[in-house]
Design a protein around this motif. Structure first.
Motif, PDB file in Angstrom:
ATOM      1  N   UNK A 284       0.825  -1.195   0.000  1.00  0.00           N
ATOM      2  CA  UNK A 284       0.000   0.000   0.000  1.00  0.00           C
ATOM      3  C   UNK A 284       0.866   1.255   0.000  1.00  0.00           C
ATOM      4  N   UNK A 285       1.906   1.251   0.821  1.00  0.00           N
ATOM      5  CA  UNK A 285       2.768   2.421   0.887  1.00  0.00           C
ATOM      6  C   UNK A 285       3.425   2.678  -0.466  1.00  0.00           C
ATOM      7  N   UNK A 286       3.884   1.607  -1.108  1.00  0.00           N
ATOM      8  CA  UNK A 286       4.546   1.796  -2.393  1.00  0.00           C
ATOM      9  C   UNK A 286       3.562   2.292  -3.450  1.00  0.00           C
ATOM     10  N   UNK A 287       2.326   1.745  -3.431  1.00  0.00           N
ATOM     11  CA  UNK A 287       1.325   2.210  -4.397  1.00  0.00           C
ATOM     12  C   UNK A 287       1.018   3.677  -4.174  1.00  0.00           C
ATOM     13  N   UNK A 288       0.817   4.018  -2.934  1.00  0.00           N
ATOM     14  CA  UNK A 288       0.500   5.409  -2.610  1.00  0.00           C
ATOM     15  C   UNK A 288       1.677   6.307  -2.971  1.00  0.00           C
ATOM     16  N   UNK A 289       2.861   5.844  -2.628  1.00  0.00           N
ATOM     17  CA  UNK A 289       4.057   6.614  -2.944  1.00  0.00           C
ATOM     18  C   UNK A 289       4.151   6.842  -4.455  1.00  0.00           C
ATOM     19  N   UNK A 290       3.938   5.739  -5.207  1.00  0.00           N
ATOM     20  CA  UNK A 290       4.047   5.850  -6.654  1.00  0.00           C
ATOM     21  C   UNK A 290       2.997   6.799  -7.198  1.00  0.00           C
ATOM     22  N   UNK A 291       1.797   6.772  -6.638  1.00  0.00           N
ATOM     23  CA  UNK A 291       0.768   7.660  -7.175  1.00  0.00           C
ATOM     24  C   UNK A 291       1.088   9.114  -6.845  1.00  0.00           C
ATOM     25  N   UNK A 292       1.553   9.366  -5.628  1.00  0.00           N
ATOM     26  CA  UNK A 292       1.900  10.749  -5.280  1.00  0.00           C
ATOM     27  C   UNK A 292       3.045  11.240  -6.152  1.00  0.00           C
ATOM     28  N   UNK A 293       4.035  10.367  -6.364  1.00  0.00           N
ATOM     29  CA  UNK A 293       5.180  10.742  -7.188  1.00  0.00           C
ATOM     30  C   UNK A 293       4.724  10.971  -8.626  1.00  0.00           C
ATOM     31  N   UNK A 294       3.799  10.104  -9.101  1.00  0.00           N
ATOM     32  CA  UNK A 294       3.349  10.223 -10.481  1.00  0.00           C
ATOM     33  C   UNK A 294       2.676  11.556 -10.712  1.00  0.00           C
ATOM     34  N   UNK A 295       1.753  11.936  -9.839  1.00  0.00           N
ATOM     35  CA  UNK A 295       1.028  13.192 -10.084  1.00  0.00           C
ATOM     36  C   UNK A 295       1.973  14.370  -9.919  1.00  0.00           C
ATOM     37  N   UNK A 296       2.927  14.254  -8.993  1.00  0.00           N
ATOM     38  CA  UNK A 296       3.875  15.343  -8.816  1.00  0.00           C
ATOM     39  C   UNK A 296       4.756  15.485 -10.050  1.00  0.00           C
ATOM     40  N   UNK A 297       5.092  14.365 -10.689  1.00  0.00           N
ATOM     41  CA  UNK A 297       5.943  14.444 -11.868  1.00  0.00           C
ATOM     42  C   UNK A 297       5.170  14.917 -13.087  1.00  0.00           C
ATOM     43  N   UNK A 298       3.896  14.519 -13.177  1.00  0.00           N
ATOM     44  CA  UNK A 298       3.094  14.996 -14.302  1.00  0.00           C
ATOM     45  C   UNK A 298       2.991  16.511 -14.254  1.00  0.00           C
ATOM     46  N   UNK A 299       2.759  17.052 -13.065  1.00  0.00           N
ATOM     47  CA  UNK A 299       2.598  18.504 -12.954  1.00  0.00           C
ATOM     48  C   UNK A 299       3.911  19.213 -12.622  1.00  0.00           C
ATOM     49  N   UNK A 300       5.010  18.467 -12.678  1.00  0.00           N
ATOM     50  CA  UNK A 300       6.338  19.044 -12.469  1.00  0.00           C
ATOM     51  C   UNK A 300       6.440  19.819 -11.152  1.00  0.00           C
ATOM     52  N   UNK A 301       5.999  19.177 -10.096  1.00  0.00           N
ATOM     53  CA  UNK A 301       6.106  19.813  -8.792  1.00  0.00           C
ATOM     54  C   UNK A 301       7.528  19.687  -8.260  1.00  0.00           C
ATOM     55  N   UNK A 302       7.849  20.508  -7.266  1.00  0.00           N
ATOM     56  CA  UNK A 302       9.189  20.407  -6.695  1.00  0.00           C
ATOM     57  C   UNK A 302       9.247  19.313  -5.645  1.00  0.00           C
ATOM     58  N   UNK A 303       8.090  18.925  -5.090  1.00  0.00           N
ATOM     59  CA  UNK A 303       8.083  17.859  -4.102  1.00  0.00           C
ATOM     60  C   UNK A 303       6.713  17.216  -4.101  1.00  0.00           C
ATOM     61  N   UNK A 304       6.681  15.933  -3.841  1.00  0.00           N
ATOM     62  CA  UNK A 304       5.381  15.268  -3.786  1.00  0.00           C
ATOM     63  C   UNK A 304       4.798  15.347  -2.384  1.00  0.00           C
ATOM     64  N   UNK A 305       5.596  15.769  -1.406  1.00  0.00           N
ATOM     65  CA  UNK A 305       5.177  15.631  -0.012  1.00  0.00           C
ATOM     66  C   UNK A 305       3.919  16.414   0.358  1.00  0.00           C
ATOM     67  N   UNK A 306       3.762  17.665  -0.124  1.00  0.00           N
ATOM     68  CA  UNK A 306       2.536  18.381   0.262  1.00  0.00           C
ATOM     69  C   UNK A 306       1.277  17.694  -0.222  1.00  0.00           C
ATOM     70  N   UNK A 307       1.395  16.873  -1.284  1.00  0.00           N
ATOM     71  CA  UNK A 307       0.194  16.251  -1.847  1.00  0.00           C
ATOM     72  C   UNK A 307      -0.258  15.039  -1.045  1.00  0.00           C
ATOM     73  N   UNK A 308       0.610  14.550  -0.173  1.00  0.00           N
ATOM     74  CA  UNK A 308       0.322  13.255   0.450  1.00  0.00           C
ATOM     75  C   UNK A 308      -0.913  13.318   1.340  1.00  0.00           C
ATOM     76  N   UNK A 309      -1.008  14.366   2.152  1.00  0.00           N
ATOM     77  CA  UNK A 309      -2.160  14.438   3.061  1.00  0.00           C
ATOM     78  C   UNK A 309      -3.485  14.588   2.319  1.00  0.00           C
TER      79      UNK A 309
END
Lengths: 364, 76, 525
Positions: A284-309
């Motif tokens: 679950x953690x890896x899936x969630x991590x991958x999804x947060x990273x994916x959306x952050x990379x699609x939108x070219x964010x500087x970090x995925x961390x704010x999106x996690x909550x």
């Protein structure tokens, strides 16, 4: 780079193995034997072999664009617009997968372990540690997997060791009764869970030390996981019999219930539950991590961390509404999930691989 | 009651993340964060008020269930 | 750390951070040449405190006796040697008239027979020296004085450490004097590469702090990091090494200690030899050791003095005790509240029968007993020894037996609490023990609400947190995670000394070999 941490080859290996065990260790035996009956274990073997092929294909795709995650290489191969679109689809796939897995654990606990507890409370509690893990980053997840691996291995060994006296080898006979067609069809279910889902690791491979050997570690991890799945399937069929395995939602848990050594050592199915919590936590953690990273990379964010909550909040609702009841889910997982996961776990990556090869050929 | 709790949690998350985001001065980050948080809070409130939320699996099933059935027919 | 947390911190801290600039250092004031000018200044600066003694004497150097003053703090300095040498010089001077060289020069070179001598030319240094136990000799007509090292004060002496006792091993422990402590380290490691850096920390207390490491073994990065973190400290007082610990640790918001402390010179010397850096603070016997990893808190120096197999088994026992003291009450609560089916039937019947008349749920029962025990324990530490016995009787009889007989708690709960408490004492380091005690309560609450699932969630959260910690850049859970195979020789296992060829990999990165290879060292070949 959005993620600054790196994981070692060993950690990757462990993570892949835990991921493949994830929800599969409870669900797969039932799915296999409901189709292939007592030949379910053959389906498992074939499925793992096919799965190794899929993993190999994913590794080759990853090598095409070293240092780029799946979403990033999508953009490189397909161009900005189509790449982003596919990237978003992958985000949804990972996110849906995570929600389903979260719901799996909620179902498991509310139906078997603690029937009185509201499922929302369990989802919230589990999400808390998931969010915590994802926010701490890949490095910490990798290290935690190293801490928990010995526990899981020991518990599996204990389980297998104590269940040996109950094995009745007659239960697998007659071998090949169902014919090759059904056995092949059965193996599709083990491809759907977990092998098509392993595409998640294409988001993680760029953050592995010694990238040249990452492919090998990936493959080895998936084979190890596959081996355990085969083992558990064999045990389920030989101890419980195929019909019981097929009828039951969580046969390996029932399997653990069968352990009875003398008067004192019995009812240790909680060990199975512990294995499951741990493996599913990592999945679950890896899936969630991958999804947060994916959306952050699609939108070219500087970090995925704010999106996690915020994503965690969405996932909580998603996991509650994703399917109405367990019957619906069993129907879904046996008929719909495999072709759906096939699109994301095989078709898209294969297409990307071909396109990328073609592009390189043209470029020369 | 739960709706209020959900909104409170949403506000807490905003209070936790926004200062850093605003300091980072990246508009895209802030917009995406805000959109996701609003979606999360909205869904949470809807769920706690027992509003029917469309089931994503239905849509997937609509497309892929026939494929699955076809496969089954093919092998069985 | 996110915004919310920072805001909260600001509110709690009252936003008091550096609004008031540090008080400007008083200007350096040069010594005056005439004693009649300088002595009143010195007296007034220390407020005529009677413990600082300014003694005017005459010394005979050449034809005319010179006026001089000896300044020292009574009780901190031993000036017998100083006086003796000054008197002797007087007699000699009468016998042979002096040459023309300056008085100060002669004083320093031939007359003062005290070990360490420094020049002083301003009041600041002079007063600091006097208050640290040195004595200062001023000569009339000279704008310069001599600081002579005469530190000698009442000391507790080198006693057996009370916080970390062992059966086999040296009995000496650090004391409150920095010099004694560095001496104890020097005596263990007679190598020129044992380097010490002195610093003074604390605006008011001006506490001496020594940073000790072995050059060439300690990781230069860590040494530099320790140095810069020590230099960054700006506080009025350092009364114990705990102040330093909190001011230099990597992560404040964690229950886990990331800096090791010890009263034992052998433990600190062993740490230095592994490549760690020790921080010795004047005024406390507790020496800090960094980087400190989780596993260090479960090791003692005795592991290395007993035979390897004993050391290994004892370490395993400690890990077992760690788990018991962390999980036993939580597991009991979870099993009795949610998972009764897990207990074998005969046992279940007896447990249920015991809990028959108990009015509380298991959590309340457990909290009651655990709370009582924590109170008893805290009382036992703080109170005069003579009353200790009374408390243990009250604890054992009144709380234990009476509570069971009154039907407030079940006997099983008393057993659980006792085994938990005793297991907790097995953890060799006090601060790690406290951490485990705190987390235990958290797990108990989780167990009471979510059963075993809650415990698992709590454990996973704990492990995630542990894995995210670092101590001076070294991952806290090493060598478990990241797993380092070669460091497993001295982790849970303690292999024989001839197999401990290399130093811990993440700690010392420059000089990692301790001895010849295992093969050559093996005494059995």
């Amino acid at each position: 780079m959005i993620e600054k941490g790196k994981i070692s080859l060993v950690q990757l290996n462990i993570l892949v193995m835990l991921f493949s065990l994830g929800s599969a260790i409870l669900i797969v035996p039932s799915a296999l034997s409901s189709v292939a009956r007592q030949d379910g274990w053959i389906s498992a073997v074939i499925g793992v072999a096919l799965g190794a092929g899929i993993v190999q294909m994913l590794v080759i795709l990853d090598r095409q664009h070293p240092g780029q995650s799946l979403v990033e290489s999508c953009e490189t191969i397909l161009g900005s617009f189509a790449g982003k679109l596919v990237g978003m689809l992958y985000f949804m796939f990972f996110f849906l997968l995570a929600s389903l897995v979260l719901r799996n654990i909620g179902d498991f606990i509310t139906t078997i372990v603690m029937p009185e507890t509201p499922i929302q409370a369990i989802h919230v509690l589990f999400l808390v540690i998931i969010v915590m893990g994802v926010r701490l980053g890949l490095e910490v997840i990798g290290r935690a997997s190293e801490i928990f691996l010995p526990w899981i291995v020991v518990l599996i060994l204990v389980l297998v060791f104590f269940i040996i006296p109950q094995i009745d080898i007659d239960r697998v006979q007659p071998v090949f009764e169902m014919g090759m067609n059904k056995i092949m069809y059965g193996s599709l279910s083990i491809l759907g869970i977990p092998y098509f889902e392993l595409v998640v690791f294409l988001m993680i491979l760029p953050y592995v030390n010694k990238r040249q050997k990452a492919g090998k570690a990936f493959l080895a991890g998936s084979l190890l996981g596959g081996f355990v799945l085969i083992l558990i399937t064999c045990l389920s069929i030989t101890v419980l019999g195929w019909d019981f395995t097929a009828r039951h939602a969580f046969p390996s848990y029932t399997l653990a219930k069968k352990i009875r050594i003398g008067e004192f050592l019995q009812r240790i199915e909680v060990m199975m539950a512990v294995i499951w919590f741990l493996t599913i936590f990592f999945k679950l953690t890896l899936c969630f991590y991958a999804s947060a990273l994916a959306i952050a990379q699609v939108f070219k964010l500087s970090s995925y961390r704010p999106l996690v909550l915020p994503l965690g909040m969405i996932m909580l609702v998603m996991s509650l509404v994703v399917y109405p009841n367990i019957v619906y889910f069993r129907e879904f997982s046996s008929h719909t999930w495999t072709p759906f996961a096939f699109v994301f776990g095989f078709a898209f990556p294969f297409m990307l691989l071909l396109l990328s090869k073609a592009k390189k050929a043209v470029g020369k | 009651m739960w709706a209020i709790v959900v909104m409170l949690i949403g506000a807490l998350i905003a209070a936790e993340e926004l200062p850093d985001l605003i300091r980072g001065k990246r508009r895209g980050d802030i917009w995406l964060f805000a959109a996701l948080l609003l979606a999360g809070t909205g869904l949470g409130v809807a769920q706690s008020l027992r509003v029917e939320i469309p089931n994503p699996l239905d849509a997937i099933s609509f497309v892929f269930a026939p494929v699955g059935k076809f496969l089954e027919a093919l092998f069985m | 750390m996110g915004g919310l947390f920072q805001t909260f911190r600001k509110i709690v801290a009252g936003g008091a951070s550096p609004k008031t600039p540090p008080p400007a250092k008083p200007e350096r004031q040069e010594l005056q040449a005439r004693l009649s000018d300088s002595l009143p200044v010195i007296r007034s600066r220390i407020g005529n405190s009677p413990d600082v003694i300014v003694r005017e004497i005459m010394i005979h150097q050449g034809p005319v006796p010179l006026g001089a003053a000896l300044i020292y703090t009574d009780g901190l300095a031993n000036i017998t040697d100083m006086l003796e040498s000054l008197l002797a010089s007087g007699r000699e001077a009468e016998a042979s008239p002096s040459p023309d060289e300056p008085v100060m020069q002669r004083l320093k070179q031939t007359i003062l027979t005290v070990g360490d001598i420094k020049d002083v030319s301003d009041y600041e240094t002079l007063i600091h020296a006097v208050l640290s136990g040195d004595s200062v000799l001023l000569v009339d007509g000279c704008a310069e004085g001599v600081i002579a090292s005469t530190r000698n004060w009442e000391d507790r002496g080198v006693n057996e450490p009370s916080s970390q006792q062992l059966i086999r091993g040296p009995r000496d422990g650090f004391s409150e004097t920095l010099r004694t402590n560095t001496v104890l380290l020097r005596r263990k490691i007679k190598d020129p590469n044992l380097w010490m850096e002195m610093k003074q920390i604390g605006r008011v207390t001006k506490t001496d702090v020594a940073m000790v490491y072995i050059k060439g073994i300690a990781n230069e990065k860590v040494v530099g990091e320790v140095r810069s973190r020590l230099d960054r400290i700006d506080i009025d007082a350092i009364l114990e090494s705990g102040y330093i610990e909190e001011l230099i640790q990597d992560e404040t918001y964690t229950p886990f200690p990331t800096i090791y402390n010890s009263e034992r010179p052998d433990a600190v010397a062993a740490g230095l030899l592994e490549g760690r850096v020790a921080i010795v603070v004047d005024g406390t016997p507790f020496v800090l050791l960094v980087p400190a990893l989780f596993t260090h808190f479960l090791q003692t120096s005795e592991d290395y003095y007993q035979r390897a197999d004993i050391g290994t088994l004892i370490r395993m026992l400690r890990y077992l005790a760690l788990f018991i003291s962390l999980l036993a009450p939580a597991a009991y609560i979870a099993v009795t509240t949610f998972h009764q089916e897990m207990i074998p039937t005969p046992l279940l019947i007896s447990v249920v029968a015991q809990r028959e008349g108990i009015p509380f749920p298991a959590l309340v029962e457990a909290l009651l007993m655990e709370g009582t025990f924590e109170i008893l324990r805290e009382a036992g530490i703080r109170m005069p020894r003579a009353i200790g016995q009374a408390v243990s009787i009250v604890g054992a009889l009144v709380i234990g037996q009476a509570a069971v007989e009154a039907g407030l708690v079940g006997p099983a709960m008393v057993i659980i609490v006792s085994i938990t408490a005793i297991s907790n004492f097995v953890i060799p380091s006090f601060n790690m023990g406290i951490t485990i005690r705190m987390i235990r309560f958290l797990l108990m609450v989780l167990a009471a609400t979510f059963g075993l699932f809650g415990i698992m969630v709590g454990l996973i959260a704990m492990v995630l947190h542990l894995c995210s910690l670092r101590s001076f850049g070294v991952p806290y859970m090493a060598p478990f995670a990241p797993f380092i195979l070669e460091d497993q020789k001295d982790n849970i296992f303690r292999l024989p000394h001839w197999m401990l060829v290399t130093r811990p990999r993440l700690i010392s990165q420059t000089n990692t070999t301790r001895q010849r290879s295992t093969k050559e060292n093996n005494p059995n070949t």
